[in-house]
Design a protein around this motif. Sequence first.
Motif, PDB file in Angstrom:
ATOM      1  N   LEU A  91     -42.164  -0.538  -5.734  1.00  0.00           N
ATOM      2  CA  LEU A  91     -41.262  -0.154  -4.649  1.00  0.00           C
ATOM      3  C   LEU A  91     -40.548   1.156  -4.964  1.00  0.00           C
ATOM      4  CD1 LEU A  91     -39.806  -3.612  -3.578  1.00  0.00           C
ATOM      5  CD2 LEU A  91     -41.477  -2.214  -2.356  1.00  0.00           C
ATOM      6  N   ASN A  92     -40.183   1.365  -6.220  1.00  0.00           N
ATOM      7  CA  ASN A  92     -39.571   2.638  -6.600  1.00  0.00           C
ATOM      8  C   ASN A  92     -40.552   3.791  -6.425  1.00  0.00           C
ATOM      9  OD1 ASN A  92     -36.986   1.739  -7.218  1.00  0.00           O
ATOM     10  ND2 ASN A  92     -37.559   1.189  -9.297  1.00  0.00           N
ATOM     11  N   THR A  93     -41.805   3.559  -6.748  1.00  0.00           N
ATOM     12  CA  THR A  93     -42.829   4.582  -6.545  1.00  0.00           C
ATOM     13  C   THR A  93     -42.961   4.909  -5.061  1.00  0.00           C
ATOM     14  OG1 THR A  93     -44.027   3.876  -8.522  1.00  0.00           O
ATOM     15  CG2 THR A  93     -45.274   5.140  -6.882  1.00  0.00           C
ATOM     16  N   LEU A  94     -42.978   3.885  -4.220  1.00  0.00           N
ATOM     17  CA  LEU A  94     -43.057   4.107  -2.770  1.00  0.00           C
ATOM     18  C   LEU A  94     -41.863   4.908  -2.269  1.00  0.00           C
ATOM     19  CD1 LEU A  94     -44.329   0.707  -1.364  1.00  0.00           C
ATOM     20  CD2 LEU A  94     -45.475   2.917  -1.212  1.00  0.00           C
ATOM     21  N   LYS A  95     -40.678   4.588  -2.766  1.00  0.00           N
ATOM     22  CA  LYS A  95     -39.480   5.316  -2.343  1.00  0.00           C
ATOM     23  C   LYS A  95     -39.571   6.782  -2.740  1.00  0.00           C
ATOM     24  CE  LYS A  95     -36.294   1.468  -2.197  1.00  0.00           C
ATOM     25  NZ  LYS A  95     -35.094   0.845  -2.735  1.00  0.00           N
ATOM     26  N   ARG A  96     -40.071   7.044  -3.959  1.00  0.00           N
ATOM     27  CA  ARG A  96     -40.225   8.438  -4.389  1.00  0.00           C
ATOM     28  C   ARG A  96     -41.234   9.166  -3.502  1.00  0.00           C
ATOM     29  NH1 ARG A  96     -39.956   6.084  -9.390  1.00  0.00           N
ATOM     30  NH2 ARG A  96     -42.192   6.233  -9.766  1.00  0.00           N
ATOM     31  N   LEU A  97     -42.328   8.512  -3.163  1.00  0.00           N
ATOM     32  CA  LEU A  97     -43.329   9.134  -2.287  1.00  0.00           C
ATOM     33  C   LEU A  97     -42.757   9.392  -0.897  1.00  0.00           C
ATOM     34  CD1 LEU A  97     -46.516   7.105  -3.277  1.00  0.00           C
ATOM     35  CD2 LEU A  97     -46.024   9.498  -3.817  1.00  0.00           C
ATOM     36  N   ASP A  98     -42.020   8.422  -0.360  1.00  0.00           N
ATOM     37  CA  ASP A  98     -41.387   8.610   0.947  1.00  0.00           C
ATOM     38  C   ASP A  98     -40.395   9.762   0.905  1.00  0.00           C
ATOM     39  OD1 ASP A  98     -42.794   6.586   2.177  1.00  0.00           O
ATOM     40  OD2 ASP A  98     -41.188   5.108   2.026  1.00  0.00           O
ATOM     41  N   HIS A  99     -39.605   9.824  -0.159  1.00  0.00           N
ATOM     42  CA  HIS A  99     -38.624  10.898  -0.311  1.00  0.00           C
ATOM     43  C   HIS A  99     -39.333  12.255  -0.370  1.00  0.00           C
ATOM     44  CE1 HIS A  99     -34.777  12.641  -1.352  1.00  0.00           C
ATOM     45  NE2 HIS A  99     -35.334  13.242  -2.391  1.00  0.00           N
ATOM     46  N   SER A 100     -40.413  12.319  -1.115  1.00  0.00           N
ATOM     47  CA  SER A 100     -41.181  13.556  -1.232  1.00  0.00           C
ATOM     48  C   SER A 100     -41.744  13.973   0.124  1.00  0.00           C
ATOM     49  CB  SER A 100     -42.320  13.359  -2.240  1.00  0.00           C
ATOM     50  OG  SER A 100     -43.129  14.496  -2.310  1.00  0.00           O
ATOM     51  N   ARG A 101     -42.248  13.015   0.895  1.00  0.00           N
ATOM     52  CA  ARG A 101     -42.780  13.324   2.242  1.00  0.00           C
ATOM     53  C   ARG A 101     -41.675  13.849   3.150  1.00  0.00           C
ATOM     54  NH1 ARG A 101     -46.606   8.807   1.585  1.00  0.00           N
ATOM     55  NH2 ARG A 101     -44.954   7.370   2.104  1.00  0.00           N
ATOM     56  N   HIS A 102     -40.490  13.256   3.065  1.00  0.00           N
ATOM     57  CA  HIS A 102     -39.363  13.719   3.890  1.00  0.00           C
ATOM     58  C   HIS A 102     -38.963  15.140   3.513  1.00  0.00           C
ATOM     59  CE1 HIS A 102     -38.610  10.084   6.114  1.00  0.00           C
ATOM     60  NE2 HIS A 102     -38.544   9.362   5.016  1.00  0.00           N
ATOM     61  N   ILE A 103     -38.946  15.435   2.225  1.00  0.00           N
ATOM     62  CA  ILE A 103     -38.599  16.790   1.782  1.00  0.00           C
ATOM     63  C   ILE A 103     -39.635  17.787   2.294  1.00  0.00           C
ATOM     64  CG2 ILE A 103     -38.468  18.293  -0.252  1.00  0.00           C
ATOM     65  CD1 ILE A 103     -37.135  15.916  -1.708  1.00  0.00           C
ATOM     66  N   LYS A 104     -40.909  17.467   2.142  1.00  0.00           N
ATOM     67  CA  LYS A 104     -41.968  18.370   2.612  1.00  0.00           C
ATOM     68  C   LYS A 104     -41.894  18.564   4.121  1.00  0.00           C
ATOM     69  CE  LYS A 104     -45.120  17.432  -1.183  1.00  0.00           C
ATOM     70  NZ  LYS A 104     -46.346  16.766  -1.608  1.00  0.00           N
ATOM     71  N   ARG A 105     -41.616  17.485   4.849  1.00  0.00           N
ATOM     72  CA  ARG A 105     -41.488  17.592   6.308  1.00  0.00           C
ATOM     73  C   ARG A 105     -40.298  18.478   6.666  1.00  0.00           C
ATOM     74  NH1 ARG A 105     -40.211  12.359   8.629  1.00  0.00           N
ATOM     75  NH2 ARG A 105     -42.073  11.718   7.531  1.00  0.00           N
ATOM     76  N   GLY A 106     -39.182  18.317   5.958  1.00  0.00           N
ATOM     77  CA  GLY A 106     -38.000  19.138   6.205  1.00  0.00           C
ATOM     78  C   GLY A 106     -38.258  20.612   5.928  1.00  0.00           C
ATOM     79  N   ILE A 107     -38.965  20.901   4.853  1.00  0.00           N
ATOM     80  CA  ILE A 107     -39.303  22.287   4.524  1.00  0.00           C
ATOM     81  C   ILE A 107     -40.193  22.881   5.610  1.00  0.00           C
ATOM     82  CG2 ILE A 107     -40.620  23.737   2.914  1.00  0.00           C
ATOM     83  CD1 ILE A 107     -39.546  21.871   0.663  1.00  0.00           C
ATOM     84  N   ALA A 108     -41.186  22.110   6.047  1.00  0.00           N
ATOM     85  CA  ALA A 108     -42.084  22.597   7.096  1.00  0.00           C
ATOM     86  C   ALA A 108     -41.318  22.863   8.391  1.00  0.00           C
ATOM     87  CB  ALA A 108     -43.205  21.587   7.336  1.00  0.00           C
ATOM     88  N   LEU A 109     -40.394  21.980   8.756  1.00  0.00           N
ATOM     89  CA  LEU A 109     -39.602  22.182   9.971  1.00  0.00           C
ATOM     90  C   LEU A 109     -38.693  23.407   9.842  1.00  0.00           C
ATOM     91  CD1 LEU A 109     -38.641  18.500  10.856  1.00  0.00           C
ATOM     92  CD2 LEU A 109     -40.199  20.004  12.118  1.00  0.00           C
ATOM     93  N   LYS A 111     -39.259  26.077   7.987  1.00  0.00           N
ATOM     94  CA  LYS A 111     -40.115  27.267   8.080  1.00  0.00           C
ATOM     95  C   LYS A 111     -40.495  27.548   9.529  1.00  0.00           C
ATOM     96  CE  LYS A 111     -42.274  27.155   3.511  1.00  0.00           C
ATOM     97  NZ  LYS A 111     -43.551  26.948   2.787  1.00  0.00           N
ATOM     98  N   LYS A 112     -40.820  26.498  10.262  1.00  0.00           N
ATOM     99  CA  LYS A 112     -41.202  26.661  11.664  1.00  0.00           C
ATOM    100  C   LYS A 112     -40.018  27.194  12.476  1.00  0.00           C
ATOM    101  CE  LYS A 112     -43.214  24.133  15.534  1.00  0.00           C
ATOM    102  NZ  LYS A 112     -43.733  22.841  15.995  1.00  0.00           N
ATOM    103  N   ALA A 113     -38.835  26.659  12.225  1.00  0.00           N
ATOM    104  CA  ALA A 113     -37.640  27.123  12.937  1.00  0.00           C
ATOM    105  C   ALA A 113     -37.352  28.596  12.602  1.00  0.00           C
ATOM    106  CB  ALA A 113     -36.438  26.254  12.587  1.00  0.00           C
ATOM    107  N   ARG A 114     -37.537  28.967  11.348  1.00  0.00           N
ATOM    108  CA  ARG A 114     -37.312  30.355  10.937  1.00  0.00           C
ATOM    109  C   ARG A 114     -38.298  31.278  11.625  1.00  0.00           C
ATOM    110  NH1 ARG A 114     -37.762  30.865   4.933  1.00  0.00           N
ATOM    111  NH2 ARG A 114     -39.944  30.882   5.427  1.00  0.00           N
ATOM    112  N   GLU A 115     -39.567  30.848  11.716  1.00  0.00           N
ATOM    113  CA  GLU A 115     -40.601  31.668  12.360  1.00  0.00           C
ATOM    114  C   GLU A 115     -40.307  31.829  13.850  1.00  0.00           C
ATOM    115  OE1 GLU A 115     -44.213  29.635  11.439  1.00  0.00           O
ATOM    116  OE2 GLU A 115     -44.191  30.274   9.334  1.00  0.00           O
ATOM    117  N   GLN A 116     -39.836  30.762  14.470  1.00  0.00           N
ATOM    118  CA  GLN A 116     -39.523  30.821  15.910  1.00  0.00           C
ATOM    119  C   GLN A 116     -38.319  31.697  16.174  1.00  0.00           C
ATOM    120  OE1 GLN A 116     -39.166  26.707  17.039  1.00  0.00           O
ATOM    121  NE2 GLN A 116     -41.365  26.457  17.341  1.00  0.00           N
ATOM    122  N   ALA A 117     -37.380  31.727  15.228  1.00  0.00           N
ATOM    123  CA  ALA A 117     -36.170  32.550  15.391  1.00  0.00           C
ATOM    124  C   ALA A 117     -36.466  34.034  15.173  1.00  0.00           C
ATOM    125  CB  ALA A 117     -35.090  32.092  14.422  1.00  0.00           C
TER     126      ALA A 117
END
Length: 118
Positions: A91-109, A111-117
């Motif tokens: 479960l701790n491994t899953l939480k770390r993977l979920d956290h990593s996915r959220h961080i990557k999604r946030g970075i992608a969003l 970058k997209k917002a910066r490009e649109q601006a």
Amino acid sequence: MLQADCESVFEETCSGMLPLADRSGLIEVLGELHPGDTLVVCDVARLSRSFLCLAMVLSDLQKRDVKLRVLNQPREFTSLDQMLDQASHDLNTLKRLDHSRHIKRGIALAKKAREQAA
């Protein structure tokens, strides 16, 4: 599950985050188990993503003398301590993977917002 030589196969499509009372497939399979049986799951997170709920299920399995086999683990679990140690790790491994996915999604969003601006 076929390679694991299971007699019965149950499938559940709802989230492991739901309370046990809302997981009819899990309730059904738990009701079918008898002393000496082995419950086979692909991953311990399929039982639950909540440590408390998972501990309740694992405790119930142990009280009823039901073993747990997790296909992505190299051994069969026969004691509650073994089950909980592995479940906690998974479960701790899953939480770390979920956290990593959220961080990557946030970075992608961002970058997209910066490009649109620009």
